[in-house]
Design an enzyme around this catalytic site. Structure first.
Site, PDB file in Angstrom:
ATOM      1  N   GLY A   1      -9.194  19.442 -24.530  1.00  0.00           N
ATOM      2  CA  GLY A   1      -8.564  20.477 -25.331  1.00  0.00           C
ATOM      3  C   GLY A   1      -7.051  20.419 -25.196  1.00  0.00           C
ATOM      4  O   GLY A   1      -6.527  19.819 -24.251  1.00  0.00           O
TER       5      GLY A   1
ATOM      6  N   CYS B   1     -11.526  15.665 -19.271  1.00  0.00           N
ATOM      7  CA  CYS B   1     -10.108  16.010 -19.443  1.00  0.00           C
ATOM      8  C   CYS B   1      -9.880  17.502 -19.183  1.00  0.00           C
ATOM      9  O   CYS B   1      -9.977  17.945 -18.055  1.00  0.00           O
ATOM     10  CB  CYS B   1      -9.618  15.565 -20.817  1.00  0.00           C
ATOM     11  SG  CYS B   1      -7.826  15.397 -20.918  1.00  0.00           S
ATOM     12  N   TYR B   2      -9.622  18.316 -20.222  1.00  0.00           N
ATOM     13  CA  TYR B   2      -9.488  19.754 -20.001  1.00  0.00           C
ATOM     14  C   TYR B   2     -10.746  20.302 -19.339  1.00  0.00           C
ATOM     15  O   TYR B   2     -10.678  21.215 -18.509  1.00  0.00           O
ATOM     16  CB  TYR B   2      -9.241  20.469 -21.332  1.00  0.00           C
ATOM     17  CG  TYR B   2      -9.018  21.968 -21.195  1.00  0.00           C
ATOM     18  CD1 TYR B   2      -7.742  22.503 -21.119  1.00  0.00           C
ATOM     19  CD2 TYR B   2     -10.105  22.841 -21.145  1.00  0.00           C
ATOM     20  CE1 TYR B   2      -7.541  23.874 -20.995  1.00  0.00           C
ATOM     21  CE2 TYR B   2      -9.922  24.210 -21.018  1.00  0.00           C
ATOM     22  CZ  TYR B   2      -8.640  24.727 -20.947  1.00  0.00           C
ATOM     23  OH  TYR B   2      -8.454  26.082 -20.811  1.00  0.00           O
TER      24      TYR B   2
ATOM     25  N   HIS C   1     -11.145   9.936 -21.199  1.00  0.00           N
ATOM     26  CA  HIS C   1     -12.041  10.191 -22.335  1.00  0.00           C
ATOM     27  C   HIS C   1     -13.024   9.020 -22.509  1.00  0.00           C
ATOM     28  O   HIS C   1     -12.697   8.014 -23.149  1.00  0.00           O
ATOM     29  CB  HIS C   1     -11.233  10.373 -23.618  1.00  0.00           C
ATOM     30  CG  HIS C   1     -10.467  11.649 -23.660  1.00  0.00           C
ATOM     31  ND1 HIS C   1     -10.998  12.830 -24.143  1.00  0.00           N
ATOM     32  CD2 HIS C   1      -9.205  11.951 -23.241  1.00  0.00           C
ATOM     33  CE1 HIS C   1     -10.098  13.789 -24.042  1.00  0.00           C
ATOM     34  NE2 HIS C   1      -9.000  13.289 -23.496  1.00  0.00           N
TER      35      HIS C   1
ATOM     36  N   GLU D   1     -15.542   8.999 -24.395  1.00  0.00           N
ATOM     37  CA  GLU D   1     -16.145   9.060 -25.720  1.00  0.00           C
ATOM     38  C   GLU D   1     -15.409   8.229 -26.768  1.00  0.00           C
ATOM     39  O   GLU D   1     -15.976   7.922 -27.827  1.00  0.00           O
ATOM     40  CB  GLU D   1     -16.245  10.511 -26.193  1.00  0.00           C
ATOM     41  CG  GLU D   1     -14.924  11.192 -26.546  1.00  0.00           C
ATOM     42  CD  GLU D   1     -14.228  11.834 -25.357  1.00  0.00           C
ATOM     43  OE1 GLU D   1     -13.377  12.716 -25.583  1.00  0.00           O
ATOM     44  OE2 GLU D   1     -14.500  11.448 -24.201  1.00  0.00           O
TER      45      GLU D   1
ATOM     46  N   GLY E   1     -25.268  11.554 -56.228  1.00  0.00           N
ATOM     47  CA  GLY E   1     -25.712  10.167 -56.286  1.00  0.00           C
ATOM     48  C   GLY E   1     -25.248   9.346 -55.111  1.00  0.00           C
ATOM     49  O   GLY E   1     -25.663   8.203 -54.934  1.00  0.00           O
TER      50      GLY E   1
ATOM     51  N   ASP F   1     -25.364  10.767 -49.167  1.00  0.00           N
ATOM     52  CA  ASP F   1     -25.644  12.069 -48.571  1.00  0.00           C
ATOM     53  C   ASP F   1     -26.540  12.905 -49.477  1.00  0.00           C
ATOM     54  O   ASP F   1     -27.583  13.404 -49.051  1.00  0.00           O
ATOM     55  CB  ASP F   1     -24.340  12.831 -48.293  1.00  0.00           C
ATOM     56  CG  ASP F   1     -23.354  12.019 -47.480  1.00  0.00           C
ATOM     57  OD1 ASP F   1     -23.812  11.141 -46.717  1.00  0.00           O
ATOM     58  OD2 ASP F   1     -22.141  12.237 -47.609  1.00  0.00           O
ATOM     59  N   SER F   2     -26.116  13.088 -50.714  1.00  0.00           N
ATOM     60  CA  SER F   2     -26.886  13.940 -51.610  1.00  0.00           C
ATOM     61  C   SER F   2     -28.205  13.280 -52.012  1.00  0.00           C
ATOM     62  O   SER F   2     -29.205  13.964 -52.259  1.00  0.00           O
ATOM     63  CB  SER F   2     -26.069  14.306 -52.849  1.00  0.00           C
ATOM     64  OG  SER F   2     -25.781  13.170 -53.629  1.00  0.00           O
TER      65      SER F   2
ATOM     66  N   LYS G   1     -22.452  10.044 -40.667  1.00  0.00           N
ATOM     67  CA  LYS G   1     -22.781   9.197 -41.805  1.00  0.00           C
ATOM     68  C   LYS G   1     -23.822   8.128 -41.475  1.00  0.00           C
ATOM     69  O   LYS G   1     -24.769   7.913 -42.236  1.00  0.00           O
ATOM     70  CB  LYS G   1     -21.504   8.539 -42.338  1.00  0.00           C
ATOM     71  CG  LYS G   1     -21.715   7.609 -43.522  1.00  0.00           C
ATOM     72  CD  LYS G   1     -22.131   8.350 -44.782  1.00  0.00           C
ATOM     73  CE  LYS G   1     -20.978   9.139 -45.332  1.00  0.00           C
ATOM     74  NZ  LYS G   1     -21.296   9.757 -46.650  1.00  0.00           N
TER      75      LYS G   1
ATOM     76  N   LYS H   1      -6.737   5.886 -39.298  1.00  0.00           N
ATOM     77  CA  LYS H   1      -7.031   7.322 -39.143  1.00  0.00           C
ATOM     78  C   LYS H   1      -7.428   7.589 -37.702  1.00  0.00           C
ATOM     79  O   LYS H   1      -8.419   7.020 -37.248  1.00  0.00           O
ATOM     80  CB  LYS H   1      -8.157   7.751 -40.065  1.00  0.00           C
ATOM     81  CG  LYS H   1      -8.568   9.222 -39.856  1.00  0.00           C
ATOM     82  CD  LYS H   1      -9.765   9.615 -40.686  1.00  0.00           C
ATOM     83  CE  LYS H   1     -10.111  11.083 -40.427  1.00  0.00           C
ATOM     84  NZ  LYS H   1     -11.267  11.533 -41.222  1.00  0.00           N
TER      85      LYS H   1
END
Length: 539
Positions: free
Chosen positions: A71, A102-103, A192, A194, A247, A250-251, A395, A531
């Site tokens: 955090g 961590c935190y 971390h 992860e 389409g 996911d949907s 996903k 990203k």
């Protein structure tokens, strides 16, 4: 506007189907979702909660272990988040193993009498972790070497471990980066495990979750499908459900699940908002109706959407307009179905876990990045209750579920397409003319990826139409036309991503075809941002 709490209560996914779980308490870290992701990769079921969750809420579940996330706060800050005393009492009474990251490690120290202080220097990036006593066999470090690399991201550090805790490992900057209290079943990590930058972090997480806590790796998608189908039949009864279907994978998976559950009482609705990919509506209708046997109707609302978007350039305003209009259209379609069938109480959406995390402060104080059209913002007058079977899935878990349901690979492995469609890939005003230009460029880019054999290796690929013009020369004449950017990223969880290293010859083929075949574009660029700090979409 409905509150976030009301929306979550309406969601009605699989949260009511209790199973043994690893509970992750979120202290506001952007990495909290990655902890959940790594635990799921071990075929273990987990859920994310606020760090301030009540003992009453946690006590409803069979908890195998608890992980405290990182955090942004210091444990001594005024208003810093802390686990409630009654939760610690629950942990003690049930003897639940705890791992603080961590935190989370600093929270263990703060709670049990250790001490945390600001480090002489902040520690960000890779660091060498060394066992303090190579002869000590910590169960957390089973199958780990004496010296290994982990990813650090902290300013504060421990300068005193709590009574009963043993220091296990250190770095050159921090004396205590792993501590343990085997009697109380508590462990703390300053790093971390992860993140992908911690190459052996999954070993530590496996040691804690499976070897120490005894969690059973039985979280598989076929079970998930069976449980959802059983749950939704009880929830819906003899009622009808309207479905938000685009389409995409996911949907499509959500629609097939619902069709398996209640058959033609599920009414899938695809809305053509005028910002779909080239020939998208025709292709999706054919695939879902004929191949997946979904009861689907397509509503052409393109003029309505484009009219509302006229003159709008702000991306958040675009998303909100499109989200609000989607809900309006679905409500209108639900009214028609209600008139025909006499009952339509539910709305199906293909919302995913990353959508939830990025859109609202969900089960913890994590930061909002951007809104999504299918998360939050439901009008108070909306008559439909939400069913979101994929709300807790990432996903690649959705793809695994699609394969388990027997959906064809081309559908399962389609790249994600945002609900607002090309509207957020057209920077600036959205017009029918600019949509047409982008549709043609995007179709060429996807065709070239398939032709060169790169499509499946890429997590998401698309073209962005920029709000700038460029001078060019075509034939013997001067042109002054639009610039397009190609974005290809590789990712598994869609929360972190890196640009895809597309070969130059493939880039060249795309650029040449787009400039020569799409009237209105005379320059093509390639986006090499990761990203974070960038997002996958440009808007």
């Amino acid at each position: 506007m409905a509150s976030s709490e009301d929306i979550l209560q309406q969601a009605g996914s699989l949260g009511n189907l209790d199973r043994p779980q690893i509970s992750i308490l979120d202290f506001g870290s952007q990495y909290s979702h990655l902890i959940a992701r790594r635990v799921r990769e071990l075929n273990l079921y987990c859920e994310l909660y606020s760090c301030q969750v009540s003992a009453e809420e946690l006590g409803k579940h069979e908890i195998t272990a608890i992980i405290l996330s990182g955090g942004p706060s210091s444990v001594y800050d005024e208003g810093a988040p802390h686990v409630r005393k009654e939760v610690w009492d629950l942990i003690s009474s049930r003897q639940i193993p705890v791992l603080g990251i961590c935190y989370g490690m600093q929270e263990l120290a703060y709670t049990f009498g250790g001490h945390v202080q600001p480090g002489l220097k902040h520690e960000y990036g890779k660091a060498h972790v060394q066992r303090i006593d190579p002869n000590h066999t910590s169960p957390l470090l089973h199958n780990m070497p004496d010296d290994f690399v982990m990813w650090m991201s902290h300013g504060d550090k421990l300068d005193k471990t709590p009574e009963g805790f043993k220091a296990v490992a250190k770095t050159s900057n921090a004396e205590f980066v792993i501590m343990e209290n085997i009697e109380q079943k508590m462990w703390g990590l300053q790093f971390h495990p992860e993140v992908t930058h911690s190459p052996q972090g999954n070993i530590i997480l496996r040691n804690f979750c499976i070897e120490i806590a005894g969690a059973k790796p039985n979280w598989i998608m076929t079970d998930y499908a069976a449980e959802f189908i059983e749950s939704v039949r009880k929830q819906v009864g003899d009622g009808h459900v309207i479905g938000a279907v685009s389409g995409g994978v996911d949907s499509t998976v959500a629609a097939v699940l619902m069709t398996r559950a209640i058959g033609d009482r599920f009414h899938a609705v695809m809305v053509d908002n005028g910002c779909l990919r080239k020939d998208e509506a025709v292709t999706v209708v054919k695939r879902l109706r004929e191949d997946c046997h979904v009861n689907l109707r397509c509503v052409d609302a393109s003029e309505r959407f484009l009219g509302l978007l006229k003159g709008v350039t702000d991306p958040e305003q675009k998303r909100k307009i499109i989200g609000r209009t989607f809900i309006d259209v679905f409500q209108e379609e639900a009214d028609k179905i209600q008139a025909d069938s006499g009952r339509c109480d539910y709305l199906l959406q293909g919302t995913l876990y990353p959508d939830v995390i990025e859109s609202i402060s969900y089960k913890g104080p994590s930061a909002t990045i951007k809104t999504h059209h299918n998360v939050g913002g439901l009008p108070a007058t909306m008559k439909l209750k939400l069913i979101e079977p994929l709300r807790e899935l990432f996903k690649d878990e959705v793809r695994a579920l699609g394969i388990a349901l027997g959906i064809e690979e081309n559908s399962v492995w389609r790249h994600p397409f945002p609900g607002p469609g090309l509207a957020i890939r057209i920077l600036g005003e959205v017009t029918a003319e600019r949509v047409k230009i982008l549709q043609e460029a995007d179709a060429i880019m996807i065709e070239e990826l398939h032709k060169a054999g790169h499509y499946r290796a890429i997590g998401q690929a698309f073209v962005v139409l920029l709000p700038v013009k460029s001078v060019g020369v075509m034939g013997d004449g001067r042109t002054y036309e639009d610039v397009a950017a190609i974005r290809c990223v590789e990712t598994t969880d869609y929360m972190t991503a890196d640009f895809y290293h597309l070969p130059y010859e493939v880039m060249g083929a795309m650029s040449s075809r787009i400039i020569n075949e799409v009237r209105g574009i005379n320059r093509v660029c390639y986006d090499i941002s990761s990203k974070p700090p960038a997002t996958i979409e440009w808007e």
